[in-house]
Design an enzyme around this catalytic site. Structure first.
Site, mmCIF file in Angstrom:
data_model
loop_
_atom_site.group_PDB
_atom_site.id
_atom_site.type_symbol
_atom_site.label_atom_id
_atom_site.label_comp_id
_atom_site.label_asym_id
_atom_site.label_seq_id
_atom_site.Cartn_x
_atom_site.Cartn_y
_atom_site.Cartn_z
ATOM 1 N N TYR A 1 15.261 -17.977 103.422
ATOM 2 C CA TYR A 1 15.362 -16.520 103.244
ATOM 3 C C TYR A 1 16.784 -16.060 102.923
ATOM 4 C CZ TYR A 1 10.528 -15.544 104.541
ATOM 5 O OH TYR A 1 9.151 -15.477 104.563
ATOM 6 N N HIS B 1 3.403 1.913 107.469
ATOM 7 C CA HIS B 1 3.090 0.752 106.632
ATOM 8 C C HIS B 1 2.359 1.233 105.375
ATOM 9 C CE1 HIS B 1 1.512 -3.063 105.296
ATOM 10 N NE2 HIS B 1 2.170 -3.686 106.259
ATOM 11 N N ASP C 1 13.709 -6.244 107.176
ATOM 12 C CA ASP C 1 13.382 -7.547 106.598
ATOM 13 C C ASP C 1 14.326 -7.798 105.431
ATOM 14 O OD1 ASP C 1 11.310 -7.859 108.353
ATOM 15 O OD2 ASP C 1 9.733 -7.960 106.825
ATOM 16 N N VAL C 2 14.777 -9.046 105.297
ATOM 17 C CA VAL C 2 15.784 -9.333 104.274
ATOM 18 C C VAL C 2 15.177 -9.433 102.865
ATOM 19 C CG1 VAL C 2 15.763 -11.879 104.404
ATOM 20 C CG2 VAL C 2 17.904 -10.648 103.917
ATOM 21 N N VAL D 1 16.831 -16.763 107.842
ATOM 22 C CA VAL D 1 16.699 -18.116 108.384
ATOM 23 C C VAL D 1 15.995 -18.990 107.346
ATOM 24 C CG1 VAL D 1 15.690 -19.499 110.249
ATOM 25 C CG2 VAL D 1 16.657 -17.248 110.751
ATOM 26 N N GLU E 1 5.378 -7.181 114.939
ATOM 27 C CA GLU E 1 4.864 -5.910 114.418
ATOM 28 C C GLU E 1 3.773 -5.356 115.341
ATOM 29 O OE1 GLU E 1 4.667 -4.959 109.960
ATOM 30 O OE2 GLU E 1 2.593 -5.453 110.463
HETATM 31 C C1 UD2 Z 1 5.294 -8.740 107.616
HETATM 32 C C2 UD2 Z 1 6.250 -7.641 108.044
HETATM 33 C C3 UD2 Z 1 7.378 -8.286 108.837
HETATM 34 C C4 UD2 Z 1 6.846 -9.030 110.035
HETATM 35 C C5 UD2 Z 1 5.776 -10.032 109.622
HETATM 36 C C6 UD2 Z 1 5.067 -10.562 110.864
HETATM 37 C C7 UD2 Z 1 6.087 -5.956 106.292
HETATM 38 C C8 UD2 Z 1 6.556 -5.521 104.974
HETATM 39 N N1 UD2 Z 1 6.732 -7.017 106.825
HETATM 40 O O1 UD2 Z 1 6.067 -9.448 106.661
HETATM 41 O O2 UD2 Z 1 8.299 -7.286 109.269
HETATM 42 O O3 UD2 Z 1 6.330 -8.098 110.956
HETATM 43 O O4 UD2 Z 1 4.790 -9.444 108.752
HETATM 44 O O5 UD2 Z 1 3.883 -11.242 110.533
HETATM 45 O O6 UD2 Z 1 5.182 -5.386 106.856
HETATM 46 N N2 UD2 Z 1 12.393 -14.524 108.173
HETATM 47 C C9 UD2 Z 1 13.366 -15.495 107.944
HETATM 48 N N3 UD2 Z 1 12.966 -16.796 107.825
HETATM 49 C C10 UD2 Z 1 11.659 -17.185 107.911
HETATM 50 C C11 UD2 Z 1 10.672 -16.204 108.118
HETATM 51 C C12 UD2 Z 1 11.068 -14.875 108.243
HETATM 52 O O7 UD2 Z 1 14.547 -15.197 107.865
HETATM 53 O O8 UD2 Z 1 11.373 -18.389 107.770
HETATM 54 C C13 UD2 Z 1 12.827 -13.130 108.368
HETATM 55 C C14 UD2 Z 1 13.269 -12.442 107.087
HETATM 56 O O9 UD2 Z 1 14.225 -11.449 107.397
HETATM 57 C C15 UD2 Z 1 11.972 -11.822 106.612
HETATM 58 C C16 UD2 Z 1 11.364 -11.348 107.931
HETATM 59 O O10 UD2 Z 1 11.732 -12.353 108.877
HETATM 60 O O11 UD2 Z 1 12.233 -10.763 105.703
HETATM 61 C C17 UD2 Z 1 9.849 -11.153 107.912
HETATM 62 O O12 UD2 Z 1 9.210 -12.334 107.511
HETATM 63 P P1 UD2 Z 1 8.255 -12.386 106.233
HETATM 64 O O13 UD2 Z 1 8.914 -11.598 105.150
HETATM 65 O O14 UD2 Z 1 7.906 -13.791 105.955
HETATM 66 O O15 UD2 Z 1 7.000 -11.637 106.786
HETATM 67 P P2 UD2 Z 1 5.852 -10.815 105.980
HETATM 68 O O16 UD2 Z 1 6.153 -10.721 104.543
HETATM 69 O O17 UD2 Z 1 4.529 -11.364 106.376
#
Ligand code: UD2
Length: 293
Positions: A61, A168, A146-147, A58, A239
């Site tokens: 991403y 994790h 996650d993408v 989204v 999570e």
């Molecule tokens: C952590 C977790 C993630 C999620 C998140 C919640 C890990 C490695 N990842 O990642 O699974 O639980 O924390 O706080 O532990 N996305 C979109 N558009 C956006 C935002 C997110 O497409 O604007 C999707 C996308 O597939 C992305 C996933 O949601 O890979 C997780 O979001 P993130 O990567 O921003 O989250 P992150 O790195 O904090």
């Protein structure tokens, strides 16, 4: 052995003494050196399961889809029937990646979001909808990922089971359960008291058979909606709810952090012999609709 099935003869004995390879509820904990990938894949290929992997892409991403799909074609369930389900608000930005036989991409519309927190929480909602309506006609196992990840090593049938969680990377060596970053506010449905907990699981790689996955996503979606009604959002969004679910509904298989390492880590410890999937370094401020952490 069925005719036509050829198993490679392992050159060394399979086993690890430096890590736990079983949980205290007797589920396998999967590390390099605890399984033979050829044997595992051959066992499951007899059933020819259909593997679904669902990612949200989204807003900005979508830029991660190319690397995710290209490396998935090299390492993710090679030789199996695989469909990548991409839930996106921007179909035009889904890259055209050549796929090998038996593999497909299926694109689904979702609305754009103003908050990244709403996107990660919506994983449960979209998976629930897919499982209620059409996914059961197309798949046997579902993985949620996650993408912003790339595959760097073999991921295959050793990762299949009824319900699968992944440790994790940041907490797999944590020895005191009160140090896990579970939701600690009793008013949240994701609350886990300091005296409870087995592991801290990432929400970036988890999966299982469709019926088990349906129960999970339905439960977590309902619990996050209950939170929202009283103005609460769990500390780590979906999570936190996933971790609570896994505490009371134990995974039947647990994957080591090989299945989600991270390029944020400077060095790779000796017990991580293979990085199979890696979370990429990203500029949170730049990629998220509402920036920051
Ligand atoms: C952590 C977790 C993630 C999620 C998140 C919640 C890990 C490695 N990842 O990642 O699974 O639980 O924390 O706080 O532990 N996305 C979109 N558009 C956006 C935002 C997110 O497409 O604007 C999707 C996308 O597939 C992305 C996933 O949601 O890979 C997780 O979001 P993130 O990567 O921003 O989250 P992150 O790195 O904090």
């Amino acid at each position: 052995m069925s005719p036509g099935l050829k198993y490679a003869q392992p050159s060394t004995l399979i086993g690890r003494t430096d890590v736990n390879s079983v949980t205290n509820w007797n589920a396998p904990l999967v590390w390099e050196g605890t399984f033979d990938p050829v044997v595992m894949d051959n066992i499951y290929k007899r059933e020819n399961p259909r593997i679904a992997v669902l990612v949200l892409a989204v807003g900005k991403y979508t830029q991660f889809l190319k690397g995710f799909l290209e490396t998935g074609e090299k390492y993710f369930f090679v030789g199996f029937r695989v469909t990548y389900y991409i839930f996106t608000d921007n179909k035009e930005n889904v890259p055209k990646i050549p796929l090998t036989q038996g593999r497909n991409i299926s694109i689904h519309d979702v609305p754009s979001a103003n908050r990244w927190q709403d996107v990660v929480l919506s994983k449960m909602k979209w998976a629930k909808l897919a499982l209620e309506t059409w996914l059961h006609r197309e798949a046997d196992y579902l993985f949620m990922m996650d993408v912003d990840s790339v595959f760097r090593g073999h991921v295959g049938a050793e990762a299949l089971s009824r319900l699968v969680g992944t440790l994790h990377r940041g907490y797999y060596r944590t020895t005191k359960r009160e140090d896990f970053p579970y939701e600690r506010r009793p008013e949240s449905q994701a609350y886990i008291p300091p005296t409870e907990g087995d592991y801290y699981y990432t929400a970036a790689v988890w999966g299982g058979l469709l019926d088990d996955m349906y129960r999970l996503v339905k439960h977590c979606d309902e619990k996050s909606q209950e939170d929202a009604k009283i103005g609460v959002e769990a500390a780590w969004q979906e999570e936190s709810h996933l971790n609570k679910y896994f505490l009371y509904n134990k995974p039947t298989k647990v994957l080591s952090p090989e299945y989600l390492w991270s390029d944020y880590e400077g060095s790779i410890p000796a017990d991580i012999r293979v990085v199979r999937i890696a979370q990429l370094v990203k500029n949170y401020q730049e990629v998220r609709p509402n920036g920051g952490n």
